[in-house]
Design a protein around this motif. Structure first.
Motif, PDB file in Angstrom:
ATOM      1  N   ALA A 133       0.821  -1.218   0.000  1.00 39.79           N
ATOM      2  CA  ALA A 133       0.000   0.000   0.000  1.00 39.79           C
ATOM      3  C   ALA A 133       0.851   1.263   0.000  1.00 39.79           C
ATOM      4  N   GLU A 134       1.967   1.255   0.678  1.00 37.15           N
ATOM      5  CA  GLU A 134       2.841   2.437   0.701  1.00 37.15           C
ATOM      6  C   GLU A 134       3.380   2.742  -0.699  1.00 37.15           C
ATOM      7  N   LEU A 151       1.838   2.018  -3.441  1.00 34.58           N
ATOM      8  CA  LEU A 151       0.690   2.540  -4.170  1.00 34.58           C
ATOM      9  C   LEU A 151       0.501   4.026  -3.865  1.00 34.58           C
ATOM     10  N   ASN A 152       0.543   4.371  -2.593  1.00 35.42           N
ATOM     11  CA  ASN A 152       0.382   5.776  -2.204  1.00 35.42           C
ATOM     12  C   ASN A 152       1.458   6.657  -2.826  1.00 35.42           C
ATOM     13  N   ASN A 153       2.693   6.176  -2.826  1.00 41.50           N
ATOM     14  CA  ASN A 153       3.786   6.949  -3.423  1.00 41.50           C
ATOM     15  C   ASN A 153       3.580   7.118  -4.929  1.00 41.50           C
ATOM     16  N   ALA A 154       3.138   6.060  -5.580  1.00 44.74           N
ATOM     17  CA  ALA A 154       2.888   6.133  -7.018  1.00 44.74           C
ATOM     18  C   ALA A 154       1.765   7.120  -7.322  1.00 44.74           C
ATOM     19  N   LEU A 155       0.707   7.095  -6.520  1.00 46.25           N
ATOM     20  CA  LEU A 155      -0.408   8.013  -6.739  1.00 46.25           C
ATOM     21  C   LEU A 155       0.005   9.467  -6.508  1.00 46.25           C
ATOM     22  N   LEU A 156       0.847   9.698  -5.523  1.00 47.24           N
ATOM     23  CA  LEU A 156       1.361  11.053  -5.292  1.00 47.24           C
ATOM     24  C   LEU A 156       2.190  11.530  -6.475  1.00 47.24           C
ATOM     25  N   ARG A 157       3.013  10.630  -7.008  1.00 53.46           N
ATOM     26  CA  ARG A 157       3.850  10.991  -8.158  1.00 53.46           C
ATOM     27  C   ARG A 157       2.981  11.224  -9.394  1.00 53.46           C
ATOM     28  N   ILE A 158       1.952  10.415  -9.584  1.00 57.63           N
ATOM     29  CA  ILE A 158       1.026  10.617 -10.695  1.00 57.63           C
ATOM     30  C   ILE A 158       0.391  11.995 -10.591  1.00 57.63           C
ATOM     31  N   ASP A 159       0.018  12.376  -9.389  1.00 59.31           N
ATOM     32  CA  ASP A 159      -0.576  13.697  -9.170  1.00 59.31           C
ATOM     33  C   ASP A 159       0.389  14.807  -9.606  1.00 59.31           C
ATOM     34  N   GLN A 160       1.665  14.626  -9.310  1.00 60.87           N
ATOM     35  CA  GLN A 160       2.676  15.616  -9.685  1.00 60.87           C
ATOM     36  C   GLN A 160       2.873  15.666 -11.199  1.00 60.87           C
ATOM     37  N   LEU A 161       2.760  14.515 -11.840  1.00 58.24           N
ATOM     38  CA  LEU A 161       3.027  14.424 -13.273  1.00 58.24           C
ATOM     39  C   LEU A 161       1.809  14.714 -14.140  1.00 58.24           C
ATOM     40  N   TRP A 162       0.635  14.797 -13.525  1.00 59.41           N
ATOM     41  CA  TRP A 162      -0.603  14.942 -14.280  1.00 59.41           C
ATOM     42  C   TRP A 162      -0.507  16.115 -15.248  1.00 59.41           C
ATOM     43  N   GLY A 163      -0.866  15.884 -16.483  1.00 60.28           N
ATOM     44  CA  GLY A 163      -0.828  16.921 -17.500  1.00 60.28           C
ATOM     45  C   GLY A 163       0.493  16.979 -18.250  1.00 60.28           C
ATOM     46  N   ALA A 164       1.412  16.083 -17.950  1.00 58.29           N
ATOM     47  CA  ALA A 164       2.699  16.065 -18.652  1.00 58.29           C
ATOM     48  C   ALA A 164       2.477  15.775 -20.132  1.00 58.29           C
ATOM     49  N   ALA A 165       3.303  16.352 -20.958  1.00 60.79           N
ATOM     50  CA  ALA A 165       3.192  16.167 -22.404  1.00 60.79           C
ATOM     51  C   ALA A 165       3.484  14.717 -22.793  1.00 60.79           C
ATOM     52  N   SER A 166       2.713  14.218 -23.738  1.00 54.43           N
ATOM     53  CA  SER A 166       2.964  12.872 -24.271  1.00 54.43           C
ATOM     54  C   SER A 166       4.351  12.828 -24.894  1.00 54.43           C
TER      55      SER A 166
END
Length: 72
Positions: free
Chosen positions: A9-10, A12-27
């Motif tokens: 779970a930890e 997963l939480n770290n991955a979700l936090l990183r996804i939040d930071q990366l959201w909207g990144a250019a393809s």
């Protein structure tokens, strides 16, 4: 990019936090590639640990009819 498998779970939480930071990144950018890989890892983890069972076809049809306004 320091991406690793999601095992607990930890992770997963770290991955979700990183996804939040990366959201909207250019393809096709480094950040976009990292976002895509993390999303696939999260999906795999969630499918394994929180599977959604298939719905009963009859109940699914009843639900759809009930909410379509055509039940009566």
């Amino acid at each position: 990019m320091n991406t690793k498998p999601i095992r607990i779970a930890e992770d997963l939480n770290n991955a979700l936090l990183r996804i939040d930071q990366l959201w909207g990144a250019a393809s096709n950018s480094t950040e976009g590639d990292e976002l895509e890989v993390l999303a696939m890892l999260v999906e795999k983890y969630e499918n394994e640990h929180f599977p959604i069972p298939a719905s009963d076809p009859i109940e699914a049809a009843k639900f759809r009819i009930a909410f379509s306004g055509k039940s009566n």
